[in-house]
Design a protein around this motif. Structure first.
Motif, PDB file in Angstrom:
ATOM      1  N   LEU A  81      15.634  31.357  57.439  1.00 25.22           N
ATOM      2  CA  LEU A  81      16.288  30.108  57.051  1.00 25.22           C
ATOM      3  C   LEU A  81      17.423  29.721  57.987  1.00 25.22           C
ATOM      4  N   THR A  82      17.658  30.519  59.008  1.00 19.12           N
ATOM      5  CA  THR A  82      18.619  30.152  60.040  1.00 19.12           C
ATOM      6  C   THR A  82      18.087  28.959  60.822  1.00 19.12           C
ATOM      7  N   CYS A  83      16.779  28.928  61.061  1.00 20.58           N
ATOM      8  CA  CYS A  83      16.164  27.862  61.850  1.00 20.58           C
ATOM      9  C   CYS A  83      15.300  26.912  61.033  1.00 20.58           C
ATOM     10  N   HIS A  84      14.736  27.390  59.925  1.00 22.77           N
ATOM     11  CA  HIS A  84      13.798  26.590  59.135  1.00 22.77           C
ATOM     12  C   HIS A  84      14.423  26.170  57.813  1.00 22.77           C
ATOM     13  N   SER A  85      13.948  25.021  57.310  1.00 19.16           N
ATOM     14  CA  SER A  85      14.249  24.624  55.936  1.00 19.16           C
ATOM     15  C   SER A  85      12.937  24.687  55.173  1.00 19.16           C
ATOM     16  N   ILE A  86      13.022  24.606  53.876  1.00 15.66           N
ATOM     17  CA  ILE A  86      11.806  24.651  53.076  1.00 15.66           C
ATOM     18  C   ILE A  86      11.227  23.250  52.922  1.00 15.66           C
ATOM     19  N   LYS A  87      12.051  22.333  52.510  1.00 16.12           N
ATOM     20  CA  LYS A  87      11.596  20.972  52.243  1.00 16.12           C
ATOM     21  C   LYS A  87      11.687  20.085  53.474  1.00 16.12           C
ATOM     22  N   SER A  88      10.724  19.165  53.558  1.00 17.40           N
ATOM     23  CA  SER A  88      10.750  18.146  54.605  1.00 17.40           C
ATOM     24  C   SER A  88      11.845  17.138  54.270  1.00 17.40           C
ATOM     25  N   GLY A  89      12.243  16.417  55.251  1.00 18.36           N
ATOM     26  CA  GLY A  89      13.220  15.375  55.007  1.00 18.36           C
ATOM     27  C   GLY A  89      14.133  15.191  56.189  1.00 18.36           C
ATOM     28  N   ALA A  90      14.688  14.029  56.278  1.00 21.17           N
ATOM     29  CA  ALA A  90      15.586  13.716  57.383  1.00 21.17           C
ATOM     30  C   ALA A  90      16.886  14.490  57.219  1.00 21.17           C
ATOM     31  N   PRO A  91      17.418  15.027  58.301  1.00 19.77           N
ATOM     32  CA  PRO A  91      18.713  15.694  58.209  1.00 19.77           C
ATOM     33  C   PRO A  91      19.795  14.678  57.889  1.00 19.77           C
ATOM     34  N   SER A  92      20.868  15.141  57.299  1.00 20.12           N
ATOM     35  CA  SER A  92      21.949  14.228  56.940  1.00 20.12           C
ATOM     36  C   SER A  92      22.564  13.597  58.187  1.00 20.12           C
ATOM     37  N   ASP A  93      22.571  14.329  59.290  1.00 18.35           N
ATOM     38  CA  ASP A  93      23.068  13.811  60.557  1.00 18.35           C
ATOM     39  C   ASP A  93      21.862  13.407  61.397  1.00 18.35           C
ATOM     40  N   GLN A  94      21.604  12.130  61.516  1.00 17.45           N
ATOM     41  CA  GLN A  94      20.413  11.634  62.202  1.00 17.45           C
ATOM     42  C   GLN A  94      20.392  11.948  63.695  1.00 17.45           C
ATOM     43  N   SER A  95      21.524  12.352  64.271  1.00 12.71           N
ATOM     44  CA  SER A  95      21.563  12.636  65.704  1.00 12.71           C
ATOM     45  C   SER A  95      21.098  14.058  66.029  1.00 12.71           C
ATOM     46  N   THR A  96      20.931  14.905  65.024  1.00 14.43           N
ATOM     47  CA  THR A  96      20.499  16.270  65.282  1.00 14.43           C
ATOM     48  C   THR A  96      19.121  16.511  64.690  1.00 14.43           C
ATOM     49  N   LYS A  97      18.347  17.322  65.381  1.00 13.80           N
ATOM     50  CA  LYS A  97      17.029  17.725  64.888  1.00 13.80           C
ATOM     51  C   LYS A  97      17.144  19.174  64.436  1.00 13.80           C
ATOM     52  N   PRO A  98      16.310  19.577  63.475  1.00 15.00           N
ATOM     53  CA  PRO A  98      16.335  20.983  63.056  1.00 15.00           C
ATOM     54  C   PRO A  98      15.872  21.884  64.202  1.00 15.00           C
ATOM     55  N   VAL A  99      16.247  23.147  64.143  1.00 16.79           N
ATOM     56  CA  VAL A  99      15.822  24.095  65.172  1.00 16.79           C
ATOM     57  C   VAL A  99      14.324  24.348  65.058  1.00 16.79           C
ATOM     58  N   GLY A 100      13.840  24.608  63.848  1.00 18.52           N
ATOM     59  CA  GLY A 100      12.417  24.846  63.605  1.00 18.52           C
ATOM     60  C   GLY A 100      11.902  23.880  62.558  1.00 18.52           C
ATOM     61  N   PRO A 101      10.587  23.731  62.451  1.00 21.52           N
ATOM     62  CA  PRO A 101      10.025  22.785  61.486  1.00 21.52           C
ATOM     63  C   PRO A 101      10.244  23.230  60.042  1.00 21.52           C
ATOM     64  N   ALA A 102      10.354  22.238  59.161  1.00 21.44           N
ATOM     65  CA  ALA A 102      10.424  22.527  57.725  1.00 21.44           C
ATOM     66  C   ALA A 102       9.091  23.133  57.298  1.00 21.44           C
ATOM     67  N   TRP A 103       9.151  24.059  56.368  1.00 20.18           N
ATOM     68  CA  TRP A 103       7.931  24.745  55.963  1.00 20.18           C
ATOM     69  C   TRP A 103       6.939  23.842  55.257  1.00 20.18           C
ATOM     70  N   GLN A 104       7.406  22.802  54.586  1.00 20.81           N
ATOM     71  CA  GLN A 104       6.456  21.842  54.010  1.00 20.81           C
ATOM     72  C   GLN A 104       5.662  21.162  55.120  1.00 20.81           C
ATOM     73  N   ASP A 105       6.324  20.856  56.242  1.00 20.90           N
ATOM     74  CA  ASP A 105       5.631  20.249  57.380  1.00 20.90           C
ATOM     75  C   ASP A 105       4.605  21.220  57.977  1.00 20.90           C
ATOM     76  N   VAL A 106       4.957  22.490  58.037  1.00 16.65           N
ATOM     77  CA  VAL A 106       4.027  23.513  58.529  1.00 16.65           C
ATOM     78  C   VAL A 106       2.806  23.570  57.601  1.00 16.65           C
ATOM     79  N   ALA A 107       3.045  23.568  56.299  1.00 19.42           N
ATOM     80  CA  ALA A 107       1.951  23.634  55.326  1.00 19.42           C
ATOM     81  C   ALA A 107       1.015  22.439  55.469  1.00 19.42           C
TER      82      ALA A 107
END
Length: 140
Positions: A50-76
């Motif tokens: 969970l350092t790099c991944h989130s569970i749920k898909s969704g836009a980050p609160s700060d639109q200028s940053t992207k997550p390090v790894g894909p959300a697991w819902q997106d992987v699924a």
């Protein structure tokens, strides 16, 4: 004069820790979804996922940053219906991914997934991957 190979000593310590953490657990009866969710989230937290991944898909609160790894819902969603998904993703968790063949390019800030064999056993990784692949159906 005696020299110490610090890299070898560090690998020995990490291997010992990995063996201690990855000892097989006794077989258990299937658990209810909420208990399994809690167990998988605890495993992911303990393993550093969970350092790099989130569970749920969704836009980050700060639109200028992207997550390090894909959300697991997106992987699924991406791997839904692929027969070899569990094997492919478990291998990626254990051995890492190739930064030159990233299919998440432009969607995440990380270039590649590092190998995680020192952080999680193959058995636990497979169990976590199976749970991740179930997230498209449940929206957990």
């Amino acid at each position: 004069m005696k020299t110490t190979n610090w890299a070898a000593a560090a690998m020995l310590v990490l291997a010992s820790a990995s063996i201690a953490v990855s000892a097989p657990a006794p077989a258990a009866a299937p658990v209810p979804a909420t208990t399994q969710d809690d167990a998988m989230i605890a495993l992911a937290t303990h393993s550093g996922c969970l350092t790099c991944h989130s569970i749920k898909s969704g836009a980050p609160s700060d639109q200028s940053t992207k997550p390090v790894g894909p959300a697991w819902q997106d992987v699924a969603i991406k791997y839904k219906g692929q027969k070899d998904a569990v094997h492919v993703l478990t291998s990626t968790v254990m051995g890492g991914s190739n930064p030159y063949v990233s299919h998440w390019k432009g969607k995440v800030s990380g270039l590649a997934m590092p190998p995680n064999a020192v952080a999680i056993s193959r058995r636990d990784a497979r169990q976590l991957v199976e749970w991740i692949l179930s997230l498209d159906d449940r929206g957990t």
